[in-house]
Write a protein that holds these residues in place. Sequence first.
Motif, PDB file in Angstrom:
ATOM      1  N   GLY A  43       0.787  -1.223   0.000  1.00 20.49           N
ATOM      2  CA  GLY A  43       0.000   0.000   0.000  1.00 20.49           C
ATOM      3  C   GLY A  43       0.822   1.278   0.000  1.00 20.49           C
ATOM      4  O   GLY A  43       0.284   2.373   0.175  1.00 20.49           O
ATOM      5  N   LEU A  44       2.135   1.176  -0.186  1.00 20.49           N
ATOM      6  CA  LEU A  44       2.944   2.391  -0.274  1.00 20.49           C
ATOM      7  C   LEU A  44       2.776   3.031  -1.652  1.00 20.49           C
ATOM      8  O   LEU A  44       2.474   2.339  -2.629  1.00 20.49           O
ATOM      9  N   THR A  45       2.980   4.346  -1.714  1.00 16.39           N
ATOM     10  CA  THR A  45       2.919   5.007  -3.013  1.00 16.39           C
ATOM     11  C   THR A  45       4.240   4.776  -3.751  1.00 16.39           C
ATOM     12  O   THR A  45       5.214   4.299  -3.174  1.00 16.39           O
ATOM     13  N   PHE A  46       4.242   5.153  -5.037  1.00 14.18           N
ATOM     14  CA  PHE A  46       5.448   4.997  -5.854  1.00 14.18           C
ATOM     15  C   PHE A  46       6.631   5.746  -5.235  1.00 14.18           C
ATOM     16  O   PHE A  46       7.720   5.194  -5.082  1.00 14.18           O
ATOM     17  N   TRP A  47       6.384   7.013  -4.848  1.00 13.53           N
ATOM     18  CA  TRP A  47       7.506   7.809  -4.339  1.00 13.53           C
ATOM     19  C   TRP A  47       7.980   7.339  -2.977  1.00 13.53           C
ATOM     20  O   TRP A  47       9.164   7.434  -2.654  1.00 13.53           O
ATOM     21  N   GLU A  48       7.079   6.839  -2.149  1.00 13.34           N
ATOM     22  CA  GLU A  48       7.500   6.270  -0.866  1.00 13.34           C
ATOM     23  C   GLU A  48       8.393   5.054  -1.093  1.00 13.34           C
ATOM     24  O   GLU A  48       9.419   4.874  -0.428  1.00 13.34           O
ATOM     25  N   ALA A  71       1.885  -5.555   9.384  1.00 12.05           N
ATOM     26  CA  ALA A  71       1.460  -6.126  10.660  1.00 12.05           C
ATOM     27  C   ALA A  71       1.026  -5.040  11.648  1.00 12.05           C
ATOM     28  O   ALA A  71       0.676  -5.332  12.785  1.00 12.05           O
ATOM     29  N   GLY A  72       1.076  -3.770  11.210  1.00 12.12           N
ATOM     30  CA  GLY A  72       0.612  -2.675  12.060  1.00 12.12           C
ATOM     31  C   GLY A  72       1.609  -2.201  13.106  1.00 12.12           C
ATOM     32  O   GLY A  72       1.229  -1.593  14.107  1.00 12.12           O
ATOM     33  N   ALA A  73       2.896  -2.440  12.883  1.00 13.87           N
ATOM     34  CA  ALA A  73       3.910  -1.989  13.844  1.00 13.87           C
ATOM     35  C   ALA A  73       4.030  -0.468  13.805  1.00 13.87           C
ATOM     36  O   ALA A  73       3.691   0.161  12.804  1.00 13.87           O
ATOM     37  N   LEU A  75       6.190   3.277  14.138  1.00 14.80           N
ATOM     38  CA  LEU A  75       7.403   3.860  13.562  1.00 14.80           C
ATOM     39  C   LEU A  75       8.659   3.489  14.357  1.00 14.80           C
ATOM     40  O   LEU A  75       9.668   3.056  13.798  1.00 14.80           O
ATOM     41  N   LEU A  76       8.570   3.643  15.672  1.00 12.70           N
ATOM     42  CA  LEU A  76       9.738   3.420  16.513  1.00 12.70           C
ATOM     43  C   LEU A  76      10.216   1.962  16.450  1.00 12.70           C
ATOM     44  O   LEU A  76      11.416   1.686  16.375  1.00 12.70           O
ATOM     45  N   GLU A  77       9.258   1.041  16.474  1.00 13.30           N
ATOM     46  CA  GLU A  77       9.613  -0.384  16.394  1.00 13.30           C
ATOM     47  C   GLU A  77      10.347  -0.683  15.094  1.00 13.30           C
ATOM     48  O   GLU A  77      11.335  -1.419  15.067  1.00 13.30           O
ATOM     49  N   ILE A  78       9.866  -0.080  14.003  1.00  7.51           N
ATOM     50  CA  ILE A  78      10.477  -0.345  12.701  1.00  7.51           C
ATOM     51  C   ILE A  78      11.891   0.232  12.634  1.00  7.51           C
ATOM     52  O   ILE A  78      12.826  -0.433  12.181  1.00  7.51           O
ATOM     53  N   VAL A  79      12.058   1.446  13.143  1.00 10.45           N
ATOM     54  CA  VAL A  79      13.387   2.073  13.103  1.00 10.45           C
ATOM     55  C   VAL A  79      14.375   1.297  13.984  1.00 10.45           C
ATOM     56  O   VAL A  79      15.525   1.059  13.599  1.00 10.45           O
ATOM     57  N   LEU A  80      13.909   0.878  15.138  1.00  6.76           N
ATOM     58  CA  LEU A  80      14.779   0.135  16.054  1.00  6.76           C
ATOM     59  C   LEU A  80      15.203  -1.211  15.448  1.00  6.76           C
ATOM     60  O   LEU A  80      16.370  -1.600  15.521  1.00  6.76           O
ATOM     61  N   THR A  81      14.262  -1.894  14.829  1.00  4.44           N
ATOM     62  CA  THR A  81      14.586  -3.169  14.167  1.00  4.44           C
ATOM     63  C   THR A  81      15.607  -2.945  13.055  1.00  4.44           C
ATOM     64  O   THR A  81      16.565  -3.707  12.911  1.00  4.44           O
TER      65      THR A  81
ATOM     66  N   GLU B   4       3.768   9.849   8.046  1.00  2.00           N
ATOM     67  CA  GLU B   4       4.439   8.960   8.992  1.00  2.00           C
ATOM     68  C   GLU B   4       5.441   8.056   8.273  1.00  2.00           C
ATOM     69  O   GLU B   4       6.508   7.763   8.796  1.00  2.00           O
ATOM     70  N   ILE B   5       5.103   7.649   7.067  1.00  4.02           N
ATOM     71  CA  ILE B   5       6.027   6.789   6.307  1.00  4.02           C
ATOM     72  C   ILE B   5       7.321   7.526   6.007  1.00  4.02           C
ATOM     73  O   ILE B   5       8.403   6.964   6.105  1.00  4.02           O
ATOM     74  N   TYR B   6       7.218   8.806   5.681  1.00  2.91           N
ATOM     75  CA  TYR B   6       8.450   9.551   5.408  1.00  2.91           C
ATOM     76  C   TYR B   6       9.298   9.724   6.674  1.00  2.91           C
ATOM     77  O   TYR B   6      10.523   9.678   6.607  1.00  2.91           O
ATOM     78  N   TRP B   7       8.645   9.898   7.824  1.00  2.00           N
ATOM     79  CA  TRP B   7       9.404   9.936   9.082  1.00  2.00           C
ATOM     80  C   TRP B   7      10.093   8.600   9.325  1.00  2.00           C
ATOM     81  O   TRP B   7      11.226   8.538   9.777  1.00  2.00           O
ATOM     82  N   MET B   8       9.378   7.534   9.025  1.00  2.00           N
ATOM     83  CA  MET B   8       9.946   6.198   9.197  1.00  2.00           C
ATOM     84  C   MET B   8      11.181   6.025   8.291  1.00  2.00           C
ATOM     85  O   MET B   8      12.229   5.536   8.728  1.00  2.00           O
TER      86      MET B   8
END
Lengths: 235, 103
Positions: A43-48, A71-73, A75-81, B4-8
């Motif tokens: 579900g991300l856009t092209f530019w993302e 899985a609905g995680a 932001l912080l969890e993703i960056v830390l991983t 939020e995705i861009y912050w990520m």
Amino acid sequence: MLPLSAEIKGNLSFRTGVQAGISLAIGYMPIAFAYGLLSKTTGLTFWETVAMSAFVFAGASQYTALSMIAAGANLLEIVLTTFFMNIRHLLMSTSINEKVEPDKWWKKALYGFMITDESFSVAATREEKMLSTPFMFGLGVIGYGSWVVNSALGYLIGAGLPQTLQTGMAVALYAMFIGLLVPAAKKSRKVILLAGTAAILNSLFSLYEPLNAGWRIILSTLISAVLIEFISKGE
Amino acid sequence: MTEEIYWMIAGMAIVTYTPRMLPLVLLNASRIHPRLQGILKNVPYAILGALIFPGVITIDPNHLSFGIIGALVAFIAAYLNWNVILVVLSSILALSLYSFIEK
């Protein structure tokens, strides 16, 4: 003491770096392509999708981020991983720093962005004693280009590739690692010991679930590199 | 969601770039203890072993034969001193053929 002549530096050009990087550019194709496709279905856009490849440039953690988003995680969890998965680059950057020519800090900081498992392996197994800055840029840029362009293509063209070719291409990076390791192993028993020990340790660690792939690789590499160094001391 | 995705992405970029860049910028290779230099020179070969195994076996978790054949073809090609690009291409070709015949 010898002067820092072109001979010692290997006099490697940007172009030689690009040529050395062709195998990894090919290897990135299917993986980046599949990432682009997966990103679209997440579900991300092209530019993302393209921005993640352009700014993060780390395959395994990009895949992980996508599955964590699904899985609905948060932001912080993703960056830390991501951090824990990629901290192994510390080891590679320290190791390759022994082999690159001394240069301005900002140049090293620039090509440092393009150090991956693959570009590190190609650079570190070169026979030259010292690698030039242009070589490091050439090697980095072709891999980076392949990664970003193929991420975009994967998003746009998606499942257009025949399935048999997609499956076949999954082996590409492993084949490259084997292609880099075997010639060195033929010449040196120490190389066989180093790779064999790390391979066995990493296989054993993979049976222990809580340890993610990044930590497994760091641990098995470090234990093997230290152990074999002390064992081979007497040789 | 989009913002939020861009912050990520920014967060992921920072934590990925920092360990890649810091040692290159901060460490002076000639000031490192010889024993530690020896260990650092071992790292590439150890890491190759860890990157190949067990990953290559599980390319297709449902068909272990897949990874084994791919690795074997690559090994033979590399043993014959083929260029790395040819090693990669021959392994892809062999597996594409194999998966075409299998399915």
